[in-house]
Design a protein around this motif. Structure first.
Motif, mmCIF file in Angstrom:
data_model
loop_
_atom_site.group_PDB
_atom_site.id
_atom_site.type_symbol
_atom_site.label_atom_id
_atom_site.label_comp_id
_atom_site.label_asym_id
_atom_site.label_seq_id
_atom_site.Cartn_x
_atom_site.Cartn_y
_atom_site.Cartn_z
ATOM 1 N N TYR A 87 0.821 -1.208 0.000
ATOM 2 C CA TYR A 87 0.000 0.000 0.000
ATOM 3 C C TYR A 87 0.859 1.264 0.000
ATOM 4 O O TYR A 87 0.601 2.204 -0.754
ATOM 5 N N VAL A 88 1.875 1.293 0.843
ATOM 6 C CA VAL A 88 2.733 2.486 0.912
ATOM 7 C C VAL A 88 3.465 2.696 -0.406
ATOM 8 O O VAL A 88 3.518 3.813 -0.940
ATOM 9 N N ALA A 89 4.016 1.617 -0.965
ATOM 10 C CA ALA A 89 4.773 1.736 -2.207
ATOM 11 C C ALA A 89 3.902 2.213 -3.366
ATOM 12 O O ALA A 89 4.293 3.103 -4.133
ATOM 13 N N THR A 90 2.707 1.643 -3.489
ATOM 14 C CA THR A 90 1.856 1.953 -4.639
ATOM 15 C C THR A 90 1.058 3.231 -4.459
ATOM 16 O O THR A 90 1.042 4.103 -5.345
ATOM 17 N N VAL A 91 0.390 3.365 -3.324
ATOM 18 C CA VAL A 91 -0.572 4.451 -3.144
ATOM 19 C C VAL A 91 0.062 5.676 -2.501
ATOM 20 O O VAL A 91 -0.057 6.794 -3.013
ATOM 21 N N LEU A 123 8.770 2.955 -5.651
ATOM 22 C CA LEU A 123 9.698 4.077 -5.806
ATOM 23 C C LEU A 123 11.113 3.579 -5.560
ATOM 24 O O LEU A 123 11.431 3.105 -4.472
ATOM 25 N N ALA A 124 11.972 3.698 -6.576
ATOM 26 C CA ALA A 124 13.382 3.332 -6.456
ATOM 27 C C ALA A 124 14.191 4.630 -6.363
ATOM 28 O O ALA A 124 14.484 5.259 -7.379
ATOM 29 N N HIS A 125 14.540 4.998 -5.140
ATOM 30 C CA HIS A 125 15.279 6.248 -4.929
ATOM 31 C C HIS A 125 16.551 6.050 -4.108
ATOM 32 O O HIS A 125 17.582 6.644 -4.410
ATOM 33 N N SER A 126 16.510 5.221 -3.072
ATOM 34 C CA SER A 126 17.654 5.061 -2.170
ATOM 35 C C SER A 126 18.839 4.416 -2.886
ATOM 36 O O SER A 126 18.671 3.492 -3.684
ATOM 37 N N VAL A 157 14.213 -1.059 -2.247
ATOM 38 C CA VAL A 157 13.006 -0.613 -2.946
ATOM 39 C C VAL A 157 11.821 -1.390 -2.369
ATOM 40 O O VAL A 157 11.711 -2.606 -2.562
ATOM 41 N N LEU A 158 10.937 -0.696 -1.671
ATOM 42 C CA LEU A 158 9.800 -1.359 -1.041
ATOM 43 C C LEU A 158 8.892 -1.988 -2.092
ATOM 44 O O LEU A 158 8.409 -1.292 -2.993
ATOM 45 N N ASP A 159 8.694 -3.293 -1.975
ATOM 46 C CA ASP A 159 7.760 -4.036 -2.827
ATOM 47 C C ASP A 159 8.056 -3.881 -4.315
ATOM 48 O O ASP A 159 7.154 -4.032 -5.149
#
Length: 382
Positions: A87-91, A123-126, A157-159
């Motif tokens: 949920y956090v990764a997508t929404v 989201l791939a940022h770190s 990268v979360l999920d």
């Protein structure tokens, strides 16, 4: 300020708590822990049917137009059940960044699909050298005749393993050389050259590392008009920290209730543990830490759309304080359960692991105390 929930918010809380209580029992969590996907696609479909995936999406894109407070209500219920859906990764991150940075065409193409559950994002940022500094991005996006070429790597990268598309941050290089701007690029998970290595996260769910040695994308893969996306990334991450803080509150509340019940039935020397005044004091301390954490999570949600400095200080203050409260509540719960607290038979350990993971996501307490202080001195978001 009236901090009471509206009728709609109360209904959201009640429906979320009821759904989590009915759908997330110990057997379900153990099954998801051993599942290679880490969550249930069937439950994700139910999220869409309940309108939770559409909650913060604007109404013109098939959303419900909710805000950070509504997300926090939902996330607190998720914490009680150790929900592992992305949920956090997508929404909270993905949909928010598309809504913030994307063109009208990009929003129309993606946001309704997120709302109906057919599109999952990450989201791939770190990056390895960043150390939670959102401005440090080594991944490069070079302009080509056909579009863009990405080169770099991302971690934690979360999920990301379950995402249909991954939002990748990269420094933009055009014909004039490095621009100093960070851009966000929509990369299909099946893009040639993209390599994903996933692994289980502490406390449930999965994350992955991503390698992008030579990934070619079309011109329209860049979100929006290419202006610097760092302020939008900071905004989205601050909102994610507020949401994760609410989830941590739900976990802490569950640990408090579980520990309170255990001390009532566990007897020592012929008396319940809860008859001991020292135990009562420790339970009272746990309850105070939960209430303090809930207040900080709510403050971060209420400040989510304030000025960048107010928002960032509220988010970092919440992350730092909730991290301290979470560790205290988790450790007290483990200790008051005695040896049972570290066995697989009880889920106290699983909840504590999720709290430990929360404390490291997007930076630990020490990092955010320092950020909070720096923002207060300089007035510059960082």
């Amino acid at each position: 300020m009236d901090l009471n929930l509206s009728d709609e918010q109360r209904l959201l809380r009640e429906s979320a708590e009821r759904f989590v209580a009915e759908s997330y029992d110990a057997d379900h969590r153990r099954k998801m822990a051993n599942d290679p996907l880490g969550f249930s696609p069937a439950v994700w479909t139910q999220f869409a049917e309940l309108g939770w995936l559409a909650l913060p999406i604007p109404e013109q894109f098939d959303g419900l137009g909710g805000g950070a407070v509504e997300i926090g209500i939902l996330m607190e219920a998720f914490g009680r059940g150790l929900v592992s859906e992305p949920y956090v990764a997508t929404v909270v991150l993905g949909a928010a960044l598309i809504d913030r940075c994307g063109s009208t065409a990009q929003k129309q193409a993606s946001l309704p699909k997120i709302a109906d559950g057919s599109l999952k994002l990450a989201l791939a940022h770190s990056e390895r050298a960043a150390r939670f500094d959102l401005a440090k991005v080594a991944t490069a996006a070079n302009k080509t005749a056909q579009g863009w070429r990405l080169a770099g790597s991302k971690i934690a990268v979360l999920d990301g393993h379950a995402a249909d598309e991954i939002i990748v941050s990269a420094h933009i290089h055009d014909h004039r050389g490095p621009s100093g701007r960070i851009g966000l690029f929509l990369v299909p998970a099946t893009a040639p050259g993209l390599s994903i290595s996933d692994y289980p996260r502490l406390g449930g769910g999965r994350a992955c590392n991503i390698e992008l040695p030579d990934v070619h994308l079309p011109e329209d893969a860049l979100l929006g008009d290419g202006k610097d996306a760092l302020p939008a990334i900071e905004w989205a991450v601050d909102r994610a920290m507020a949401a994760l803080g609410a989830e941590a509150v739900g976990i802490m509340q569950m640990l408090l209730e579980t520990t309170l019940e255990y001390t009532k039935i566990r007897k020592q020397f012929g008396r319940p543990l809860s008859a001991n005044q020292v135990i009562r004091h420790r339970l009272a301390d746990m309850a105070m830490q939960v209430d303090e954490a809930r207040s900080m999570a709510l403050r971060a949600a209420l400040k989510a759309d304030s000025t960048p400095i107010e928002r960032a200080r509220a988010a970092s203050g919440a992350k730092a304080k909730i991290g301290k409260c979470a560790r205290f509540v988790g450790e007290q719960s483990i200790q008051l359960h005695g040896g049972m607290g570290v066995t697989e038979e009880l889920e106290v350990g699983a909840y504590f692991k999720r709290l430990v993971a929360f404390d490291t996501l997007f930076g630990g307490s020490a990092h955010h105390y320092a950020r909070h202080a720096r923002l207060g001195r300089t007035g510059v978001s960082a």
